[in-house]
Motif scaffolding. Structure first.
Motif, PDB file in Angstrom:
ATOM      1  N   ALA A 268       3.581 -26.952  -7.624  1.00  0.00           N
ATOM      2  CA  ALA A 268       3.538 -26.141  -8.650  1.00  0.00           C
ATOM      3  C   ALA A 268       3.053 -25.960  -9.309  1.00  0.00           C
ATOM      4  O   ALA A 268       2.548 -24.062 -10.028  1.00  0.00           O
ATOM      5  CB  ALA A 268       4.242 -27.257  -9.456  1.00  0.00           C
ATOM      6  N   GLN A 269       1.930 -26.668  -9.458  1.00  0.00           N
ATOM      7  CA  GLN A 269       0.178 -26.405  -9.821  1.00  0.00           C
ATOM      8  C   GLN A 269      -0.306 -25.067  -8.816  1.00  0.00           C
ATOM      9  O   GLN A 269      -0.448 -23.830  -9.560  1.00  0.00           O
ATOM     10  CB  GLN A 269      -0.472 -27.397 -10.078  1.00  0.00           C
ATOM     11  CG  GLN A 269      -0.335 -28.103 -10.174  1.00  0.00           C
ATOM     12  CD  GLN A 269      -1.545 -29.403 -10.891  1.00  0.00           C
ATOM     13  OE1 GLN A 269      -1.099 -29.620  -9.653  1.00  0.00           O
ATOM     14  NE2 GLN A 269      -1.322 -29.526 -12.089  1.00  0.00           N
ATOM     15  N   ARG A 270       0.113 -25.069  -7.753  1.00  0.00           N
ATOM     16  CA  ARG A 270      -0.683 -24.132  -6.725  1.00  0.00           C
ATOM     17  C   ARG A 270       0.406 -22.473  -7.034  1.00  0.00           C
ATOM     18  O   ARG A 270      -0.826 -21.620  -7.148  1.00  0.00           O
ATOM     19  CB  ARG A 270      -0.898 -24.231  -5.579  1.00  0.00           C
ATOM     20  CG  ARG A 270      -1.865 -25.125  -4.920  1.00  0.00           C
ATOM     21  CD  ARG A 270      -2.971 -23.918  -5.279  1.00  0.00           C
ATOM     22  NE  ARG A 270      -3.109 -23.230  -4.284  1.00  0.00           N
ATOM     23  CZ  ARG A 270      -3.856 -23.371  -3.114  1.00  0.00           C
ATOM     24  NH1 ARG A 270      -4.373 -24.348  -2.868  1.00  0.00           N
ATOM     25  NH2 ARG A 270      -4.291 -22.221  -2.880  1.00  0.00           N
TER      26      ARG A 270
ATOM     27  N   ASP B  27      -0.999 -16.611 -11.625  1.00  0.00           N
ATOM     28  CA  ASP B  27      -2.061 -15.898 -12.303  1.00  0.00           C
ATOM     29  C   ASP B  27      -3.560 -15.015 -12.104  1.00  0.00           C
ATOM     30  O   ASP B  27      -3.486 -14.154 -12.663  1.00  0.00           O
ATOM     31  CB  ASP B  27      -2.816 -17.063 -13.279  1.00  0.00           C
ATOM     32  CG  ASP B  27      -3.607 -17.171 -14.349  1.00  0.00           C
ATOM     33  OD1 ASP B  27      -3.733 -16.088 -14.910  1.00  0.00           O
ATOM     34  OD2 ASP B  27      -4.949 -17.140 -13.734  1.00  0.00           O
ATOM     35  N   GLN B  28      -3.286 -15.780 -10.504  1.00  0.00           N
ATOM     36  CA  GLN B  28      -3.849 -14.694 -10.056  1.00  0.00           C
ATOM     37  C   GLN B  28      -3.844 -13.397  -9.977  1.00  0.00           C
ATOM     38  O   GLN B  28      -4.587 -12.117  -9.611  1.00  0.00           O
ATOM     39  CB  GLN B  28      -5.039 -15.857  -9.161  1.00  0.00           C
ATOM     40  CG  GLN B  28      -5.428 -16.732  -8.985  1.00  0.00           C
ATOM     41  CD  GLN B  28      -5.609 -18.318  -7.862  1.00  0.00           C
ATOM     42  OE1 GLN B  28      -4.949 -17.540  -6.955  1.00  0.00           O
ATOM     43  NE2 GLN B  28      -6.247 -18.027  -8.098  1.00  0.00           N
ATOM     44  N   VAL B  29      -2.416 -13.136  -9.737  1.00  0.00           N
ATOM     45  CA  VAL B  29      -2.024 -12.214  -9.192  1.00  0.00           C
ATOM     46  C   VAL B  29      -1.695 -11.045 -10.092  1.00  0.00           C
ATOM     47  O   VAL B  29      -2.408  -9.670  -9.958  1.00  0.00           O
ATOM     48  CB  VAL B  29      -0.329 -12.834  -8.406  1.00  0.00           C
ATOM     49  CG1 VAL B  29       0.356 -10.934  -8.395  1.00  0.00           C
ATOM     50  CG2 VAL B  29      -0.733 -13.118  -6.801  1.00  0.00           C
ATOM     51  N   ALA B  30      -1.446 -11.738 -10.789  1.00  0.00           N
ATOM     52  CA  ALA B  30      -1.425 -10.688 -12.298  1.00  0.00           C
ATOM     53  C   ALA B  30      -2.494 -10.260 -12.842  1.00  0.00           C
ATOM     54  O   ALA B  30      -2.376  -9.155 -13.211  1.00  0.00           O
ATOM     55  CB  ALA B  30      -1.047 -11.780 -13.550  1.00  0.00           C
ATOM     56  N   ARG B  31      -3.775 -10.838 -12.587  1.00  0.00           N
ATOM     57  CA  ARG B  31      -4.797 -10.740 -13.180  1.00  0.00           C
ATOM     58  C   ARG B  31      -5.554  -9.510 -11.769  1.00  0.00           C
ATOM     59  O   ARG B  31      -6.292  -8.308 -12.341  1.00  0.00           O
ATOM     60  CB  ARG B  31      -6.178 -11.393 -13.276  1.00  0.00           C
ATOM     61  CG  ARG B  31      -5.564 -12.619 -14.030  1.00  0.00           C
ATOM     62  CD  ARG B  31      -6.754 -13.912 -14.552  1.00  0.00           C
ATOM     63  NE  ARG B  31      -7.487 -13.932 -13.173  1.00  0.00           N
ATOM     64  CZ  ARG B  31      -8.873 -15.033 -12.698  1.00  0.00           C
ATOM     65  NH1 ARG B  31      -8.244 -15.557 -12.632  1.00  0.00           N
ATOM     66  NH2 ARG B  31     -10.549 -13.875 -13.467  1.00  0.00           N
ATOM     67  N   ARG B  32      -5.353  -9.536 -10.862  1.00  0.00           N
ATOM     68  CA  ARG B  32      -5.260  -8.835  -9.979  1.00  0.00           C
ATOM     69  C   ARG B  32      -4.516  -7.043 -10.437  1.00  0.00           C
ATOM     70  O   ARG B  32      -5.311  -6.237  -9.895  1.00  0.00           O
ATOM     71  CB  ARG B  32      -5.492  -8.606  -8.024  1.00  0.00           C
ATOM     72  CG  ARG B  32      -5.436  -7.891  -6.893  1.00  0.00           C
ATOM     73  CD  ARG B  32      -6.754  -7.527  -7.095  1.00  0.00           C
ATOM     74  NE  ARG B  32      -6.407  -6.159  -5.938  1.00  0.00           N
ATOM     75  CZ  ARG B  32      -7.317  -5.013  -6.500  1.00  0.00           C
ATOM     76  NH1 ARG B  32      -7.762  -4.988  -7.933  1.00  0.00           N
ATOM     77  NH2 ARG B  32      -6.969  -3.731  -5.134  1.00  0.00           N
TER      78      ARG B  32
ATOM     79  N   ALA C 193       3.379  -8.335  -6.133  1.00  0.00           N
ATOM     80  CA  ALA C 193       4.126  -8.484  -7.201  1.00  0.00           C
ATOM     81  C   ALA C 193       4.967  -9.738  -6.866  1.00  0.00           C
ATOM     82  O   ALA C 193       5.112 -10.615  -7.730  1.00  0.00           O
ATOM     83  CB  ALA C 193       4.476  -6.888  -7.932  1.00  0.00           C
ATOM     84  N   ASP C 194       5.710  -9.454  -6.057  1.00  0.00           N
ATOM     85  CA  ASP C 194       6.565 -10.084  -5.512  1.00  0.00           C
ATOM     86  C   ASP C 194       6.153 -11.473  -4.778  1.00  0.00           C
ATOM     87  O   ASP C 194       6.873 -13.073  -5.417  1.00  0.00           O
ATOM     88  CB  ASP C 194       7.928 -10.018  -5.322  1.00  0.00           C
ATOM     89  CG  ASP C 194       8.611  -8.623  -5.634  1.00  0.00           C
ATOM     90  OD1 ASP C 194       8.732  -8.580  -6.486  1.00  0.00           O
ATOM     91  OD2 ASP C 194       9.438  -8.073  -5.077  1.00  0.00           O
ATOM     92  N   CYS C 195       5.041 -12.082  -4.790  1.00  0.00           N
ATOM     93  CA  CYS C 195       4.319 -12.838  -4.189  1.00  0.00           C
ATOM     94  C   CYS C 195       4.912 -14.579  -5.263  1.00  0.00           C
ATOM     95  O   CYS C 195       4.653 -15.357  -4.701  1.00  0.00           O
ATOM     96  CB  CYS C 195       3.051 -12.745  -3.596  1.00  0.00           C
ATOM     97  SG  CYS C 195       3.110 -11.934  -1.881  1.00  0.00           S
ATOM     98  N   PRO C 196       4.482 -14.489  -5.672  1.00  0.00           N
ATOM     99  CA  PRO C 196       4.896 -15.293  -6.401  1.00  0.00           C
ATOM    100  C   PRO C 196       5.932 -15.929  -6.948  1.00  0.00           C
ATOM    101  O   PRO C 196       6.401 -17.667  -7.024  1.00  0.00           O
ATOM    102  CB  PRO C 196       3.692 -15.522  -7.621  1.00  0.00           C
ATOM    103  CG  PRO C 196       2.415 -13.952  -8.182  1.00  0.00           C
ATOM    104  CD  PRO C 196       3.589 -13.263  -6.471  1.00  0.00           C
ATOM    105  N   ASP C 197       7.113 -15.596  -7.427  1.00  0.00           N
ATOM    106  CA  ASP C 197       8.483 -15.746  -6.851  1.00  0.00           C
ATOM    107  C   ASP C 197       8.651 -16.166  -5.487  1.00  0.00           C
ATOM    108  O   ASP C 197       9.449 -17.197  -5.630  1.00  0.00           O
ATOM    109  CB  ASP C 197       9.110 -14.477  -7.623  1.00  0.00           C
ATOM    110  CG  ASP C 197       8.883 -13.734  -8.614  1.00  0.00           C
ATOM    111  OD1 ASP C 197       8.916 -14.590  -9.392  1.00  0.00           O
ATOM    112  OD2 ASP C 197       9.187 -12.722  -9.235  1.00  0.00           O
ATOM    113  N   ILE C 198       7.820 -15.040  -4.743  1.00  0.00           N
ATOM    114  CA  ILE C 198       8.715 -16.306  -2.939  1.00  0.00           C
ATOM    115  C   ILE C 198       8.024 -17.558  -2.935  1.00  0.00           C
ATOM    116  O   ILE C 198       8.767 -18.087  -2.813  1.00  0.00           O
ATOM    117  CB  ILE C 198       8.271 -15.098  -2.079  1.00  0.00           C
ATOM    118  CG1 ILE C 198       8.072 -13.576  -2.094  1.00  0.00           C
ATOM    119  CG2 ILE C 198       8.382 -15.579  -0.710  1.00  0.00           C
ATOM    120  CD1 ILE C 198       7.629 -12.305  -1.487  1.00  0.00           C
ATOM    121  N   LEU C 199       6.541 -17.997  -3.729  1.00  0.00           N
ATOM    122  CA  LEU C 199       5.989 -18.850  -3.277  1.00  0.00           C
ATOM    123  C   LEU C 199       6.622 -20.197  -4.251  1.00  0.00           C
ATOM    124  O   LEU C 199       6.926 -21.005  -3.895  1.00  0.00           O
ATOM    125  CB  LEU C 199       4.542 -18.871  -3.900  1.00  0.00           C
ATOM    126  CG  LEU C 199       3.729 -18.433  -2.815  1.00  0.00           C
ATOM    127  CD1 LEU C 199       1.957 -18.268  -3.879  1.00  0.00           C
ATOM    128  CD2 LEU C 199       3.558 -18.480  -1.525  1.00  0.00           C
TER     129      LEU C 199
END
Length: 557
Positions: free
Chosen positions: A13-15, A21-26, A99-105
């Motif tokens: 969950a932490q990862r 956050d990293q994706v949002a910054r990118r 943009a969807d990758c965090p949701d997938i994870l």
């Protein structure tokens, strides 16, 4: 099957939150692509030829029905309705939006899955025999040891930035179905003459531009010393491995440059130091992990179900499926069913969301909720009662998943090649499709017997062409795709690298060349019991080279 504990859940969950956050910054431009690259790779996100690609970890190839349904859902919602199962027992999605990758994870985390360390210069997904825990020839189940290695290596602070990627495989049967001798470390679970469990240890195998078969550096490593010895090997590599040249940064180059004895001496010296740090595995911890992989309660079943035998007698297609795709189980009355993801003319390793859902349903009803992914890009139902085979077969056939070709000429391994990969120099998928269509699902394919064709679209060898009975390497020459052919490779316990036949073949000619090789084999084998590899090792390259070049001058490039 291993279940997350509280630490696992919090860790993943932490990862996910960190990567969000990293994706949002990118996406906001705060991070450049170069700055973002390391972050995305450590979370399984690649930048491919046309789009981002997400590679999801499937440790030692084991899935539950719930997890496979989630993978189907992700394919349907975030991709183009399919996923690609890989030679590392993982699954790749080729079209996710960044943009969807965090949701997938986040969705993966809900079913105890992630994409950590499926890329980057770290210890990658640990692989194992796809028949583990079920195979009749098994000495011991390798999955508990693969799980121990997974837990130890995940975000290991010392080994997250190795000279290059690092791959470990474990097998637990005399028949090596995990290709351990073409891995950085290969562990073969064995028993010594006192009946104690331990490991034969292989180091320095790999494919790519400099293929090498691993060297055995230990005949017997006690079970309790698994982590200590692994730590010693990786420490020697991390300290001495080349960092000045990425093409020479793999441990296989270090082993080659040091020599087997010097490497063994260095590892043993480091091992003595590591043992002082008390990295010995307590027996209670081993047993605790093993309890997660206990054989399901398999009630007694008839070894020869009358209805199954009657169906085989009247249905040739079903009979072939049972003969080719069903392997003996360690419990009488059960079989291990290989589900081919290689329909004739299909893309090797691809499965649609609907097919994944179906396999999940079958596993729930007929295989005690277990599915396996093989490094040969197929799926496996490990615990199927013989009496259930007709129902399983009929459901698979309706979904185009019942091709009876496991281990045969059309059961082709192929990397994504130039259709997807930015590193590729030639296409792999169309060549695999054309070879499959040429040989088809016919009595001829059955007559050819055990024959493994493996295709790579570049020298990185993701299609394992070096260890194909027939290996095909696609290259670009003067703006044209050309294909080199190697013969005699194998990734099993008799591991060997293929030998180049000679000049390469054009895209138009390569399928004819493969057929020439097959026809030559059929002409020189002793009888139908002598398979391709045995025949090649007996007669050598000469008859194949003659057939390919002397009778077809001008075909090669």
């Amino acid at each position: 099957m291993y279940r997350y504990d509280e630490f696992d859940a919090q860790f993943v969950a932490q990862r996910v939150a960190q990567f969000r956050d990293q994706v949002a910054r990118r996406l906001s431009g705060e991070l450049t692509e170069e700055q973002f690259k390391l972050h995305r790779l450590m979370n399984g996100v690649y930048l491919q030829l046309h789009a981002y690609m997400l590679r999801v970890a499937i440790p030692y190839g084991v899935l539950s029905s719930r997890q496979l349904r989630k993978l189907a859902h992700i394919a349907r919602r975030y991709d183009k309705g399919f996923g690609h199962f890989t030679t590392r027992q993982n699954i790749q999605y080729n079209w996710p939006a960044l943009a969807d990758c965090p949701d997938i994870l986040d969705e993966l985390a809900s079913v105890e899955m992630h994409a950590i360390q499926t890329s980057g210069n770290c210890i990658r997904n640990v692989t194992a025999d796809q028949f583990a825990g079920a195979a009749a020839d098994e000495v011991a189940d390798p999955r508990p040891y693969a799980e121990i290695l997974r837990q130890w290596s995940s975000l290991h602070p010392e080994y997250s930035f190795l000279p290059r990627k690092f791959k470990i495989a474990v097998t637990g049967a005399p028949k090596d179905r995990a290709a351990i001798q073409v891995h950085d470390i290969g562990y073969h679970v064995i028993k010594n003459n006192r009946g104690e469990i331990g490991f034969a240890v292989y180091v320095g195998g790999g494919q790519g531009r400099t293929p090498m078969v691993a060297l055995k550096i230990r005949d017997f490593l006690p079970e309790a010393e698994l982590l200590a010895y692994t730590d010693a090997i990786v420490r020697v590599y991390n300290l001495e491995g080349r960092r000045d040249n990425k093409y020479k940064a793999r441990i296989k180059i270090l082993v080659h440059e040091k020599g087997a004895e010097a490497m063994r001496t260095a590892v043993e010296a480091e091992f003595a130091k590591v043992r002082e740090r008390n990295l010995t595995l307590p027996d209670a911890d081993i047993q605790a992990i093993q309890s997660y992989f206990a054989l399901p309660n398999l009630p007694g079943k008839p070894v020869h179900a009358e209805a199954v035998e009657a169906r085989r007698a009247k249905d040739a297609a079903f009979d072939r499926f049972v003969a080719v795709n069903v392997t003996p189980h360690k419990v009488a009355g059960y079989g291990v069913v290989t589900i081919s993801l290689k329909p004739i003319g299909g893309i090797p390793g691809d499965a649609t969301a609907e097919q994944m859902d179906l396999v999940a349903d079958l596993a729930e009803r007929h295989s005690h909720d277990e599915i396996r992914v093989s490094h040969e890009q197929n799926l496996v139902l490990p615990h199927v009662a013989f009496e259930d085979l007709p129902a399983v077969y009929d459901a698979l056939a309706a979904a185009d998943l019942a091709t009876a070709n496991a281990g045969l000429v059309t059961d082709i391994i192929a990397c994504p090649g130039l259709d997807y990969c930015a590193l590729a120099t030639a296409r792999s998928i169309p060549v695999a499709q054309r070879i499959s269509e040429r040989f088809g699902d016919s009595p001829r394919a059955q007559d050819i017997g055990d024959l493994k064709i493996k295709i790579s679209g570049c020298i990185n060898a993701c299609g394992h062409h070096h260890v194909g009975h027939i290996g095909i390497l696609g290259l670009e020459r003067k703006g044209e795709e050309t294909y080199q052919i190697t013969l005699g490779g194998t990734a099993d316990e008799t591991c060997s690298l293929g030998t180049l036949t000679g000049p390469g073949f054009s895209s138009e000619d390569v399928v004819d060349a493969v057929e020439t090789v097959v026809n030559t084999y059929l002409g020189v084998r002793r009888d139908r019991s002598e398979d391709f590899l045995s025949t090649f090792r007996r007669v050598g390259m000469a008859p194949f080279k003659q057939a390919l070049y002397e009778k077809n001058e001008g075909a090669g490039i």
